[in-house]
Write a protein that holds these residues in place. Structure first.
Motif, PDB file in Angstrom:
ATOM      1  N   PRO A 164       0.831  -1.213   0.000  1.00 53.64           N
ATOM      2  CA  PRO A 164       0.000   0.000   0.000  1.00 53.64           C
ATOM      3  C   PRO A 164       0.859   1.254   0.000  1.00 53.64           C
ATOM      4  O   PRO A 164       1.953   1.281   0.577  1.00 53.64           O
ATOM      5  CB  PRO A 164      -0.804  -0.133   1.300  1.00 53.64           C
ATOM      6  CG  PRO A 164      -0.779  -1.590   1.629  1.00 53.64           C
ATOM      7  CD  PRO A 164       0.533  -2.097   1.140  1.00 53.64           C
ATOM      8  N   GLU A 165       0.345   2.322  -0.624  1.00 54.22           N
ATOM      9  CA  GLU A 165       1.116   3.554  -0.729  1.00 54.22           C
ATOM     10  C   GLU A 165       1.436   4.129   0.643  1.00 54.22           C
ATOM     11  O   GLU A 165       2.514   4.688   0.863  1.00 54.22           O
ATOM     12  CB  GLU A 165       0.348   4.576  -1.563  1.00 54.22           C
ATOM     13  CG  GLU A 165       1.125   5.856  -1.797  1.00 54.22           C
ATOM     14  CD  GLU A 165       0.376   6.833  -2.665  1.00 54.22           C
ATOM     15  OE1 GLU A 165       0.963   7.866  -3.025  1.00 54.22           O
ATOM     16  OE2 GLU A 165      -0.801   6.577  -2.981  1.00 54.22           O
ATOM     17  N   THR A 166       0.526   3.968   1.600  1.00 57.38           N
ATOM     18  CA  THR A 166       0.773   4.501   2.940  1.00 57.38           C
ATOM     19  C   THR A 166       1.994   3.836   3.567  1.00 57.38           C
ATOM     20  O   THR A 166       2.786   4.484   4.249  1.00 57.38           O
ATOM     21  CB  THR A 166      -0.449   4.303   3.843  1.00 57.38           C
ATOM     22  OG1 THR A 166      -0.849   2.911   3.806  1.00 57.38           O
ATOM     23  CG2 THR A 166      -1.615   5.165   3.380  1.00 57.38           C
ATOM     24  N   ASP A 167       2.160   2.529   3.339  1.00 57.62           N
ATOM     25  CA  ASP A 167       3.322   1.819   3.880  1.00 57.62           C
ATOM     26  C   ASP A 167       4.602   2.310   3.221  1.00 57.62           C
ATOM     27  O   ASP A 167       5.638   2.481   3.887  1.00 57.62           O
ATOM     28  CB  ASP A 167       3.172   0.312   3.664  1.00 57.62           C
ATOM     29  CG  ASP A 167       2.056  -0.289   4.492  1.00 57.62           C
ATOM     30  OD1 ASP A 167       1.582   0.394   5.424  1.00 57.62           O
ATOM     31  OD2 ASP A 167       1.650  -1.432   4.214  1.00 57.62           O
ATOM     32  N   LEU A 184       5.173   5.269   1.900  1.00 58.99           N
ATOM     33  CA  LEU A 184       5.489   6.609   2.370  1.00 58.99           C
ATOM     34  C   LEU A 184       6.052   6.577   3.785  1.00 58.99           C
ATOM     35  O   LEU A 184       6.925   7.383   4.137  1.00 58.99           O
ATOM     36  CB  LEU A 184       4.241   7.485   2.311  1.00 58.99           C
ATOM     37  CG  LEU A 184       3.682   7.725   0.899  1.00 58.99           C
ATOM     38  CD1 LEU A 184       2.410   8.558   0.967  1.00 58.99           C
ATOM     39  CD2 LEU A 184       4.712   8.386   0.010  1.00 58.99           C
ATOM     40  N   SER A 185       5.580   5.644   4.595  1.00 62.85           N
ATOM     41  CA  SER A 185       6.128   5.494   5.944  1.00 62.85           C
ATOM     42  C   SER A 185       7.572   4.999   5.886  1.00 62.85           C
ATOM     43  O   SER A 185       8.444   5.475   6.624  1.00 62.85           O
ATOM     44  CB  SER A 185       5.261   4.520   6.751  1.00 62.85           C
ATOM     45  OG  SER A 185       5.816   4.289   8.033  1.00 62.85           O
ATOM     46  N   GLU A 225       3.919  15.070   0.176  1.00 66.24           N
ATOM     47  CA  GLU A 225       3.977  13.740   0.789  1.00 66.24           C
ATOM     48  C   GLU A 225       4.625  13.851   2.166  1.00 66.24           C
ATOM     49  O   GLU A 225       5.360  14.815   2.461  1.00 66.24           O
ATOM     50  CB  GLU A 225       4.761  12.788  -0.108  1.00 66.24           C
ATOM     51  CG  GLU A 225       4.063  12.513  -1.438  1.00 66.24           C
ATOM     52  CD  GLU A 225       4.826  11.519  -2.308  1.00 66.24           C
ATOM     53  OE1 GLU A 225       4.178  10.870  -3.144  1.00 66.24           O
ATOM     54  OE2 GLU A 225       6.061  11.390  -2.159  1.00 66.24           O
ATOM     55  N   PRO A 226       4.397  12.847   3.031  1.00 68.06           N
ATOM     56  CA  PRO A 226       4.856  12.947   4.421  1.00 68.06           C
ATOM     57  C   PRO A 226       6.360  13.142   4.592  1.00 68.06           C
ATOM     58  O   PRO A 226       6.788  13.799   5.557  1.00 68.06           O
ATOM     59  CB  PRO A 226       4.397  11.609   5.022  1.00 68.06           C
ATOM     60  CG  PRO A 226       3.223  11.206   4.197  1.00 68.06           C
ATOM     61  CD  PRO A 226       3.523  11.670   2.816  1.00 68.06           C
TER      62      PRO A 226
END
Length: 430
Positions: free
Chosen positions: A2-5, A7-8, A100-101
């Motif tokens: 997943p994109e959230t992973d 970016l983390s 982005e984060p």
């Protein structure tokens, strides 16, 4: 993933780089490092520039491949300063920076000037990048010892980097499947290239390298750079070496396809693929990469014998007498990362029996390498062999028959893990 992973993981990646760079700055006596992203030089005698993709250390931190005249300032105990050039320009569009984060880990500035940001408060500054862009800057420029140390920070990939490389493989494999299907449907080299680009949604200029697409005898030129716009009357073989760049990270994949009715050549392709898979399985911590290269030559010798291309010589004799070198002239592979031939592969020069090998190191967890054996029918390499003392051992008739197919190369991208390997390309192909 997943994109959230992803970016983390990128936030973790920036933290790891900050720690690595601070240690290197301390070791070398600097309190700051300024990195130039670079710019595309203007062609001599013209008003057009070459294609731009960015300087490796800048990409390692940011993945921002298209930002010219950008600067990254690394300081001990402070956030990195990222200065991006954004002129007011009605001739060209400025790239948009996606929010982005990971940007929260930087001090981000935008400037209408191409000049470096203010460097006050730094007494021991190092600067790296294209020397043409550094001339008027203070600090020590492109120190060899410092650059060597910074190159080492790219050898052991972070989890974020491996995730990017895995996605670059997934995107590229979609292109390879489309290219194969186009070839089997009778496409020209140019049309095969278009099929690859359509499937990857990547402009040719944005690819990590110029795709090698060789039909028939063109497959025997290792870095074949032209595309015929008309398909040959008989399409016997396709070799495509092509990748995708994702968030700055490159895939580098090669596949070879036999044309319809090319049973003998197709059997050689299958044989080389079986050898290639065995070589990929050799990738593990503690393995000398040179041993994989040398094992490749023994595997090529066995394949030459089994195919009836060479007779009357043992596998060891074929290697020692240079027979396998004529059929497999290049190295087994290289490091891979934000550069296709990533840095720090040759801390020592390769030995005489592997002059073109780009990686001469013992494998360690976090390294990412390519494994790319080949078997080619290259006239300039085979003719001296055929006319020499070993010529009687070569099946001239079979070599002549297969010469029109050019050659075979099969290449995967493999991560060294704590206990073995992870083949990113085969994962993407599944």
């Amino acid at each position: 993933m997943p994109e959230t992973d992803l970016l983390s993981l990128q936030i973790d990646h920036v933290g790891i780089l900050q720690s690595r760079y601070e240690q290197i700055l301390d070791d070398h006596g600097y309190d700051g490092l300024l990195i130039s992203s670079g710019s595309a030089p203007i062609r001599y005698g013209d008003d057009q520039s070459w294609q731009f993709q960015g300087y490796g250390p800048f990409l390692h931190w940011t993945g921002l491949t298209g930002f010219e005249h950008a600067w990254l300032l690394i300081r001990k105990g402070q956030k990195p300063l990222l200065s991006l050039y954004q002129p007011v320009d009605f001739w060209h569009a400025s790239l948009e920076l996606e929010q982005e984060p990971w940007l929260a880990e930087f001090e981000v500035r935008f400037s209408e000037s191409r000049l470096a940001p203010e460097l006050a408060g730094l007494s021991q500054l190092a600067v790296i990048g294209d020397p043409c862009l550094l001339a008027d800057l203070p600090g020590r420029k492109n120190s060899g010892a410092l650059c060597d140390a910074l190159d080492e920070t790219r050898v052991h990939k972070t989890a974020y980097e491996i995730a990017c490389l895995a996605q670059a493989n997934r995107l590229a494999m979609a292109g390879h499947h489309a290219a194969r299907d186009a070839f089997l449907a009778g496409a020209s080299e140019f049309e095969v290239n278009l099929a690859y680009q359509r499937a990857t949604l990547q402009r040719e200029a944005d690819a990590p390298y110029h795709s090698i697409i060789g039909v028939n005898e063109h497959a025997g030129t290792l870095h074949y750079q032209y595309y015929d716009t008309v398909a040959p009357a008989r399409s016997r073989s396709l070799l495509i070496d092509a990748g995708v760049r994702f968030r700055g990270y490159c895939s580098d994949i090669t596949r070879t396809t036999a044309g319809v009715g090319e049973g003998r050549f197709g059997a050689l392709v299958q044989g080389l693929e079986q050898l290639q898979l065995r070589l990929c399985d050799m990738v593990a911590p503690g393995v000398d990469y040179l041993d994989i290269h040398r094992k490749t030559h023994l595997g090529i010798a066995a394949l030459l014998s089994a195919a009836g291309l060479v007779s009357g010589l043992s596998d060891d004799e074929m290697v020692s007498e240079g027979v396998t070198q004529a059929f497999f002239p290049h190295g087994i592979g290289h490091f891979l990362g934000v550069q296709v031939h990533d840095v720090a592969g040759k801390r020592v020069q390769p030995p005489a029996d592997a002059p073109f090998l780009r990686l001469v190191r013992t494998l360690e967890p976090g390294m990412v390498v390519t494994i790319e054996p080949g078997l080619y029918f290259i006239p300039s390499l085979l003719e001296p062999l055929l006319s020499g003392s070993l010529g009687s051992h070569i099946n001239r008739s079979l070599v002549g028959e297969l010469r029109g197919c050019g050659g075979i190369r099969i290449e995967d991208n493999v991560v060294v893990t704590d206990s073995g390997r992870r083949n990113l390309t085969r994962e993407a192909e599944a």
